[in-house]
Design a protein around this motif. Sequence first.
Motif, PDB file in Angstrom:
ATOM      1  N   GLN A   1       0.826  -1.210   0.000  1.00 44.93           N
ATOM      2  CA  GLN A   1       0.000   0.000   0.000  1.00 44.93           C
ATOM      3  C   GLN A   1       0.861   1.262   0.000  1.00 44.93           C
ATOM      4  OE1 GLN A   1      -0.616  -2.687   1.761  1.00 44.93           O
ATOM      5  NE2 GLN A   1      -2.807  -2.994   2.166  1.00 44.93           N
TER       6      GLN A   1
ATOM      7  N   THR B   1      -6.339   4.866   5.259  1.00 47.39           N
ATOM      8  CA  THR B   1      -4.953   4.442   5.040  1.00 47.39           C
ATOM      9  C   THR B   1      -4.194   5.490   4.231  1.00 47.39           C
ATOM     10  OG1 THR B   1      -5.554   2.112   5.161  1.00 47.39           O
ATOM     11  CG2 THR B   1      -3.506   2.639   4.029  1.00 47.39           C
TER      12      THR B   1
ATOM     13  N   LYS C   1      -3.515   8.371   6.604  1.00 45.43           N
ATOM     14  CA  LYS C   1      -2.486   8.030   7.585  1.00 45.43           C
ATOM     15  C   LYS C   1      -1.105   8.053   6.953  1.00 45.43           C
ATOM     16  CE  LYS C   1      -4.815   4.435   9.197  1.00 45.43           C
ATOM     17  NZ  LYS C   1      -5.308   3.240   9.925  1.00 45.43           N
ATOM     18  N   ASN C   2      -0.991   7.515   5.760  1.00 40.47           N
ATOM     19  CA  ASN C   2       0.324   7.467   5.134  1.00 40.47           C
ATOM     20  C   ASN C   2       0.792   8.821   4.647  1.00 40.47           C
ATOM     21  OD1 ASN C   2       1.441   4.796   5.404  1.00 40.47           O
ATOM     22  ND2 ASN C   2      -0.431   4.150   4.383  1.00 40.47           N
TER      23      ASN C   2
END
Lengths: 156, 156
Positions: free
Chosen positions: B28, B63, B66-67
């Motif tokens: 990811q 996600t 967050k990244n």
Amino acid sequence: MISSAILDQRMEHFRARCAELGLAYTHQRMIIYRALASSDSHPTPEGIFEQVRREIPSISLGTVYKNIHTFTEAGLLREVNLLHDSLRLDANLGNHHHFVCVRCKAVTDIPEKDVAPLRLKHPLPDGFVLHRAAAELLGVCASCAASEPDLQTGSS
Amino acid sequence: MISSAILDQRMEHFRARCAELGLAYTHQRMIIYRALASSDSHPTPEGIFEQVRREIPSISLGTVYKNIHTFTEAGLLREVNLLHDSLRLDANLGNHHHFVCVRCKAVTDIPEKDVAPLRLKHPLPDGFVLHRAAAELLGVCASCAASEPDLQTGSS
DNA sequence: TGACAAAGGAGAATGATTCTCCTGTAATAG
DNA sequence: CTATTACAGGAGAATCATTCTCCTTTGTCA
């Protein structure tokens, strides 16, 4: 804080511009604009709301927002951050400048070399530490310009 | 779009930095960073999400957010608009520059005279119309600097 | 005075972002 | 190669700024 001479001048300009545009010179508008015009700390709508509330406890946050928009369209106010609506990322870690289209908000990179070096001619206020500097160029991008009749070249 | 040589270089830097910081090199993360690194259009988190989704349909928007934060803290990414969280107003309609504190987000006006004139050394891309230009100075303000031991002077 | 339009108030709706909670998997030692 | 553990990811609820809707008030003017 702003000197009272400058504040008076700004309030006078505000009054004149309202008359010019046929905007009702209401008590709320006057207090809201005065809160904005007497600050040099670039307040948020919420901050203005808190301050105005002291004089007009019944003021609504919606009214503050509505008038901020009205004033901005009237040229009585500017947004410090044109891109505040959503986060924009940049994986280009080298120095470069940004051109922001005021219409579509597209950001275009301008190579560092294309702008005369940014140089401080006077030191920053005491205690301030500079990390980096870049030019923010505001205007209309090619595709927006192509689809619009009225291109201002500098004033508005 | 970005040349594949630059993309490769950015991905290599990404991989190295992950190892350096002990960040797991997940599929990811690799796809998300590649989407960011291969674009020069300063995408939004939503835009990255849409693009990554094509390769990993099960990816979650959380996600991606967050990244983006992780990468930003790691210095692998920059926010174009430091002040995107909330609207900031400016009733000072004259030309001036802004110093933005990266820590507390306070905006301090810098008089126009304190910075060497912004001058384009090469024309803007075809069709672009410039309205105005200002310097955006990033760093740490006096009060944040006073309450912090580690002041970087330029790199980070 | 009567009626329209502009303005304001209250709170619901929206959209971006963050948080929580639980499950899965990368990193690492044995 | 597998077990362990902490880091990562997925789903969706929660939050926060901002906008919208709807209704009331007020100012303006015939």
